[in-house]
Motif scaffolding. Structure first.
Motif, PDB file in Angstrom:
ATOM      1  N   SER A 291      -5.199   1.025   2.109  1.00 46.41           N
ATOM      2  CA  SER A 291      -6.216   0.302   1.340  1.00 46.41           C
ATOM      3  C   SER A 291      -7.437   1.170   1.095  1.00 46.41           C
ATOM      4  N   ARG A 292      -7.833   1.929   2.112  1.00 44.71           N
ATOM      5  CA  ARG A 292      -9.015   2.779   1.961  1.00 44.71           C
ATOM      6  C   ARG A 292      -8.769   3.888   0.948  1.00 44.71           C
ATOM      7  N   ILE A 293      -7.576   4.471   0.983  1.00 43.99           N
ATOM      8  CA  ILE A 293      -7.255   5.536   0.030  1.00 43.99           C
ATOM      9  C   ILE A 293      -7.224   4.980  -1.389  1.00 43.99           C
ATOM     10  N   ARG A 294      -6.698   3.783  -1.562  1.00 43.15           N
ATOM     11  CA  ARG A 294      -6.663   3.172  -2.890  1.00 43.15           C
ATOM     12  C   ARG A 294      -8.083   2.874  -3.390  1.00 43.15           C
ATOM     13  N   GLU A 295      -8.956   2.452  -2.484  1.00 37.83           N
ATOM     14  CA  GLU A 295     -10.342   2.201  -2.876  1.00 37.83           C
ATOM     15  C   GLU A 295     -11.004   3.468  -3.403  1.00 37.83           C
ATOM     16  N   LEU A 296     -10.548   4.616  -2.931  1.00 34.90           N
ATOM     17  CA  LEU A 296     -11.103   5.898  -3.366  1.00 34.90           C
ATOM     18  C   LEU A 296     -10.425   6.407  -4.639  1.00 34.90           C
ATOM     19  N   GLY A 297      -9.576   5.593  -5.225  1.00 35.82           N
ATOM     20  CA  GLY A 297      -8.884   6.007  -6.435  1.00 35.82           C
ATOM     21  C   GLY A 297      -7.731   6.941  -6.170  1.00 35.82           C
ATOM     22  N   GLY A 298      -7.245   6.975  -4.936  1.00 35.48           N
ATOM     23  CA  GLY A 298      -6.160   7.886  -4.585  1.00 35.48           C
ATOM     24  C   GLY A 298      -4.888   7.160  -4.227  1.00 35.48           C
ATOM     25  N   GLN A 299      -3.916   7.901  -3.739  1.00 32.58           N
ATOM     26  CA  GLN A 299      -2.635   7.340  -3.320  1.00 32.58           C
ATOM     27  C   GLN A 299      -2.151   8.083  -2.084  1.00 32.58           C
ATOM     28  N   ILE A 300      -1.314   7.402  -1.313  1.00 35.60           N
ATOM     29  CA  ILE A 300      -0.750   8.009  -0.103  1.00 35.60           C
ATOM     30  C   ILE A 300       0.747   7.758  -0.097  1.00 35.60           C
ATOM     31  N   GLN A 301       1.503   8.757   0.264  1.00 45.00           N
ATOM     32  CA  GLN A 301       2.946   8.609   0.365  1.00 45.00           C
ATOM     33  C   GLN A 301       3.428   9.245   1.661  1.00 45.00           C
ATOM     34  N   ILE A 302       4.602   8.833   2.079  1.00 47.61           N
ATOM     35  CA  ILE A 302       5.147   9.276   3.360  1.00 47.61           C
ATOM     36  C   ILE A 302       6.539   9.852   3.150  1.00 47.61           C
ATOM     37  N   GLN A 303       6.808  10.958   3.837  1.00 49.16           N
ATOM     38  CA  GLN A 303       8.125  11.579   3.848  1.00 49.16           C
ATOM     39  C   GLN A 303       8.493  11.827   5.309  1.00 49.16           C
ATOM     40  N   SER A 304       9.727  11.606   5.668  1.00 48.63           N
ATOM     41  CA  SER A 304      10.125  11.794   7.064  1.00 48.63           C
ATOM     42  C   SER A 304      11.598  12.156   7.153  1.00 48.63           C
ATOM     43  N   GLU A 305      11.931  12.918   8.177  1.00 46.72           N
ATOM     44  CA  GLU A 305      13.313  13.314   8.445  1.00 46.72           C
ATOM     45  C   GLU A 305      13.534  13.223   9.949  1.00 46.72           C
TER      46      GLU A 305
END
Length: 634
Positions: A471-485
């Protein structure tokens, strides 16, 4: 602090914060290599400078704590003690207390004293062989110090302060044959005495001040002594040395400006950009050659001014990164794990407001990476990994955006476990969960109340956190994604704009209204025949050669009647992380830089809207939230 001006107190708070941020990283480096004399001296100077400034302002709790740390570090510098883990634990805890004290001073409240057990923890527990006496080199008279350079060195400055208080620093030269008596009732020095010391070194006396006797040219023997008992706080305007004085012939290249003034200038630039956009729109209607040239010149000047002002607000992300060596060290020790933190791209610059806003989300990701990601040393060895886990924090600029990466080499995240946990907690419908792919399952960690941690700790795992980060990243106009193995680790990617003040957008129209889409999320604009549309699970899709693109009709989403007829559809392809979807609009109006304004009160809190702006024709346009729109297609 009653006798200190607010300007001096504000300067101290800013500089003390910078010192504390550096000390966290320096202490971690020193703990890795306790024999590094240069790092030891840097840490010692940090505590000493904090103590000096706090003493000048009369912040006694800070003076006491810094003095305890300085005593132990001073003994280590002179070779009389060896720093052990207890000392480093005490030093790191002291930074937390010093931060709390500094926050109290900034808030105008009285700081609390550090607990006695923390002060006692600095007591020497490991002695070292006493060093042989060191012969000090002859010290020239103060008048000779101004021969070729008016600047004084750190050692000279420290020795001058020691002289006033009748104590010699370990290994430092004795600068006076007969030291000036120190005040009987107080360990602090007055401003007049401080000025006199500086004047003595530069070969001149301050008006009305009692000059301190110059040092004798004869050599003196400086014998290493136990850590200094008396505190020697002194006013210091900069960590390294006192500020240059008038007449030194060196111009100032920097000036400290209240950030509120910068914010006001940025707001004015925003208004100027709006006026420029309005003129550019009018120019196309009036079609006057002179007006065209004038507007073109204004456009160039505005762009240059905008760029220059934005650069004044830029700060390196290293300001935030510098706190993470301490965070990683403290969390790893509390969990009995071994973790090495790697930081890359600390020089990457962002808007000051963004740098500050990113601090809490990044702290949470770093703590989670150590708690949830990196395994215990024994577990890592059993699986063929090194005992020491690795956590990587990296930043890189990509056009108008900055990408920040938090990556660990831990156990990774099992998508099937996430799917089962989400069903168990009732966070997702079982049928919807069954349709999720592996990458989509990873996104479940951002659901409110989601946690795979079976044991609740003070570090993380209370079922809150990752949704707040998103939510905080979206408020800053950004995006977050996750990758995992599985078995290899997890990687979080944060993408935020360089600044929040001006946003490049693509203007689109639906009905009579105009909407703005963040240009960085736009991949392409294409046209399709209505017959090319298909349907999947009750939702429209567009079949392309390589994949099926889910669609969202903006008119339907807004509650408007859909367009009739067989005319071609205009589709704006938007991206959210690795996922793409198409937004059907009536038409694309073109690119325009806009100034972000708060949403109208009636729209605040509604999904799909990120802000508002005024466009070139003077109308209000709503800025659409791509992530909120994407949720409507799933």
């Amino acid at each position: 602090m009653s006798g200190v001006t607010p300007e001096i107190a504000a300067d101290f708070i800013v500089e003390a914060q910078e010192i504390l941020d550096r000390l966290g990283e320096q202490l971690v480096e020193l703990e890795r290599a306790p024999g590094d004399a240069e790092q030891l001296n840097a840490v010692f100077r940090g505590f000493h400078t904090l103590k000096g400034g706090a003493g000048f302002l009369g912040i006694q709790p800070m003076v006491e704590l810094c003095h305890a740390a300085e005593e132990t570090l001073g003994a280590a510098r002179s070779g009389q003690a060896v720093l052990d883990p207890l000392h480093f634990d005490a030093a790191q805890r002291s930074l937390d207390w010093l931060q709390a004290m500094l926050d109290a001073v900034a808030a105008g409240t009285e700081p609390e004293h550090a607990p006695p057990e923390l002060i006692a923890q600095f007591a020497l527990t490991a002695a070292a062989p006493a060093p042989a006496p060191v012969q000090a080199a002859p010290v020239p008279a103060a008048s000779a110090a101004t021969g070729s350079d008016d600047l004084i060195t750190d050692d000279e400055f420290e020795a001058l302060l020691d002289q006033l208080h009748g104590a010699a620093a370990p290994g430092a030269s004795a600068l006076a044959a007969k030291p000036t008596p120190a005040p009987a009732a107080s360990d602090e020095i007055s401003e007049d005495e401080f000025e006199a010391l500086l004047d003595q070194l530069h070969g001149k006396a301050a008006p009305g001040a009692n000059p301190v006797p110059a040092a004798a040219p004869a050599a003196a023997t400086a014998v290493a002594t136990p850590p200094r008992a008396p505190a020697r706080p002194a006013p210091k305007a900069a960590p390294a040395a006192p500020p240059h004085r008038a007449g030194q012939g060196e111009a100032e290249h920097t000036v400290r400006v209240d950030t509120r003034r910068l914010d006001a200038i940025v707001n004015l630039i925003g208004e100027l950009v709006l006026a420029r956009n309005r003129l550019k729109t009018l120019r196309t209607r009036l079609r006057d050659d002179e007006l065209d040239r004038a507007v073109a010149s204004l456009d160039v000047a505005t762009a240059r001014l905008q760029s220059a002002v934005m650069r004044t607000r830029m700060q390196p992300v290293g300001k935030v990164f510098s706190r993470f060596p301490k965070v990683a060290r403290d969390v790893a020790r509390s969990l009995s794990k071994e973790v090495e933190l790697e930081m890359v791209g600390a020089e990457t610059e962002l808007d000051r407001n963004l740098v500050e806003a990113l601090a809490d989300p990044l702290v949470h990701l770093v703590r989670n990476g150590i708690d949830h990601g990196v395994e215990a040393p024994e577990t890592r060895e059993a699986s063929g990994k090194p005992r020491v886990g690795r956590l990587r924090l990296a930043a890189q600029q990509e056009g108008d955006y900055v990408t920040i990466e938090v990556q660990d080499d831990g156990a990774g995240i099992d998508p099937e476990r996430l799917r089962a946990k989400a069903r168990e907690k009732g966070l997702i419908d079982p049928e919807a969960a069954a349709r999720l792919g592996a990458d989509e399952c990873l996104q479940l960690v951002f659901l409110p109340g989601f946690s795979t941690k079976t044991q609740v700790t003070d570090i993380s795992g209370r079922g809150v956190g990752m949704d707040v980060v998103q939510s905080r990243i979206r408020e800053l106009g950004g995006q977050i994604q996750i990758q995992s193995e599985l078995g290899r680790g997890t990687r979080f990617l944060i993408r935020v704009p360089l600044t929040l003040a001006i946003l490049p957008t693509l203007l689109v129209q639906a009905g009579d209204a105009v909407y703005a889409l963040p240009l960085a999320r736009v991949q392409e604009v294409l046209h399709a025949r209505p017959g090319a549309l298909g349907w999947f699970d009750g939702r429209p899709v567009l079949d392309r050669q390589s994949h099926t693109l889910p669609l969202l009709d903006l008119r339907r989403w807004l509650g408007l009647e859909p367009l009739s007829g067989n005319s071609a559809l205009t589709v704006v392809v938007l991206q959210m992380g690795d996922a793409r979807f198409g937004l059907i609009v009536d038409q694309v109006r073109g690119r325009e830089e806009v100034v972000i304004k708060p949403l109208p009160r009636a729209l605040r809190g509604l999904p799909g809207y990120a802000g508002a702006t005024l466009i070139g024709d003077g109308r209000l346009a709503l800025i659409l939230d791509v992530d909120g729109l994407r949720a409507a297609t799933t």
